[in-house]
Design a protein around this motif. Structure first.
Motif, PDB file in Angstrom:
ATOM      1  N   SER A 168       0.843  -1.197   0.000  1.00 44.96           N
ATOM      2  CA  SER A 168       0.000   0.000   0.000  1.00 44.96           C
ATOM      3  C   SER A 168       0.880   1.249   0.000  1.00 44.96           C
ATOM      4  O   SER A 168       1.951   1.277   0.614  1.00 44.96           O
ATOM      5  CB  SER A 168      -0.891  -0.001   1.241  1.00 44.96           C
ATOM      6  OG  SER A 168      -1.513   1.257   1.410  1.00 44.96           O
ATOM      7  N   ARG A 222      -3.657  -3.814   0.093  1.00 44.54           N
ATOM      8  CA  ARG A 222      -4.298  -2.497   0.045  1.00 44.54           C
ATOM      9  C   ARG A 222      -4.489  -1.920   1.456  1.00 44.54           C
ATOM     10  O   ARG A 222      -4.371  -0.721   1.677  1.00 44.54           O
ATOM     11  CB  ARG A 222      -5.661  -2.596  -0.621  1.00 44.54           C
ATOM     12  CG  ARG A 222      -5.656  -2.748  -2.123  1.00 44.54           C
ATOM     13  CD  ARG A 222      -7.077  -2.992  -2.580  1.00 44.54           C
ATOM     14  NE  ARG A 222      -7.201  -3.134  -4.020  1.00 44.54           N
ATOM     15  CZ  ARG A 222      -8.292  -3.634  -4.610  1.00 44.54           C
ATOM     16  NH1 ARG A 222      -9.327  -4.022  -3.867  1.00 44.54           N
ATOM     17  NH2 ARG A 222      -8.332  -3.741  -5.915  1.00 44.54           N
ATOM     18  N   LEU A 241      -1.834   0.692  -4.679  1.00 45.85           N
ATOM     19  CA  LEU A 241      -0.598  -0.053  -4.464  1.00 45.85           C
ATOM     20  C   LEU A 241       0.567   0.577  -5.220  1.00 45.85           C
ATOM     21  O   LEU A 241       0.381   1.270  -6.226  1.00 45.85           O
ATOM     22  CB  LEU A 241      -0.759  -1.504  -4.914  1.00 45.85           C
ATOM     23  CG  LEU A 241      -1.842  -2.338  -4.229  1.00 45.85           C
ATOM     24  CD1 LEU A 241      -1.878  -3.737  -4.821  1.00 45.85           C
ATOM     25  CD2 LEU A 241      -1.606  -2.400  -2.723  1.00 45.85           C
TER      26      LEU A 241
END
Length: 290
Positions: A168, A222, A241
């Motif tokens: 992330s 995520r 991402l």
């Protein structure tokens, strides 16, 4: 004459070794398998299976019936395949088995386009990690990430699925590789190539969580749960991402398209295979098929 359905349930028991395993493979309940097995034994007037506490063992008579039943099943499927191959072109149902990640994130998005191109073909797709048997007509066509070895099949390599590391954009340790933790598969997938690749990169760094499928890895990454090894066609297009580099060896899985040789002349099966080949070949995320 005995009931073929009873024999089919017996075959499943012989292959699985348990009533529960046979029930899962046939998508019925445990009681149905037990009832069908008892009915077959009653029809044949012989004990076919010895029921043990945690398994089922074929009796000597059961072993003989099992081998004969497999030959009968193979002949029945051969008749069905030959009939299927001679059907009217571009009309009918084609069943496709494919890895869940390709079904969810690639094939499902192309169904409308396929229906426009081939309105007469009903494409039935099943997301399965296991390798189905085309000989037993568990599918007409399959996509696999391992080169098929069955001599009865016709295979074609239609692309490669590269992997990379992703996290992330909000991952707390994003700029500190020494603090990375990793999202891996659970132990049932210990032999999976991408699991071994990921763990080799992780080295002594910890695994923060284990999940059984790539879609779950994507969601966990995520959410900032750690660094995940994802197919590039997923990671590169996800705005939440970022691809991270840890100097690991490049890794990719080949994508194989396979059907039984008896169906290779079926117009509907060929149409599906040609469509899939072109879909992967035209998407640069999957590289060159070779």
């Amino acid at each position: 004459m005995f009931d073929w359905e009873n024999l089919r349930h017996f075959l499943a028991v012989g292959r699985a070794g348990t009533l529960s395993g046979a029930a899962r493979s046939l998508r019925v309940d445990h009681a149905t398998v037990s009832r069908r097995l008892a009915a077959l034994e009653d029809e044949l007037k012989v004990a076919l299976v010895e029921r043990l506490p945690r398994a089922c063992r074929l009796t000597p008579a059961g072993i003989q019936v099992f081998e004969q039943a497999k030959a009968m099943e193979a002949a029945a499927f051969a008749v069905e395949r030959h009939t299927r191959a001679s059907q009217a072109p571009l009309s009918g149902k084609v069943t496709l088995s494919a890895p869940p990640v390709l079904v969810t994130h690639f094939l499902a998005t192309r169904l409308a386009d396929f229906q426009t191109a081939y309105p007469g073909i009903q494409l039935s797709i099943t997301a399965e990690a296991r390798q189905v048997s085309l000989t037993r007509r568990e599918a007409d066509v399959a996509l696999r990430l391992v080169r098929p070895k069955e001599s009865s099949n016709v295979i074609r390599r239609i692309g490669r699925m590269p992997f990379a590391l992703y996290a992330s954009r909000r991952y707390s340790a994003l700029s500190e590789p020494s603090r990375w933790t990793f999202i891996a598969y659970d132990e049932q997938f210990a032999d999976m190539p991408q699991q071994q690749w990921l763990l080799n990169i992780a080295g002594q760094r910890p695994v923060s969580c284990e999940l059984s499928d790539i879609s779950s890895h994507l969601i966990a990454a995520r959410a900032g749960a750690g660094v995940a090894g994802l197919p590039c066609f997923l990671g590169d297009t996800d705005k939440q991402l970022v691809r991270v580099d840890d100097q690991g060896a490049p890794f990719a899985r080949d994508i194989w398209l396979v059907t039984h040789r008896d169906l290779r002349r079926s117009e509907t099966v060929r149409a599906v295979m040609d469509y899939l080949s072109e879909a992967f070949r035209s998407d640069t995320a999957f590289g060159e098929a070779g």
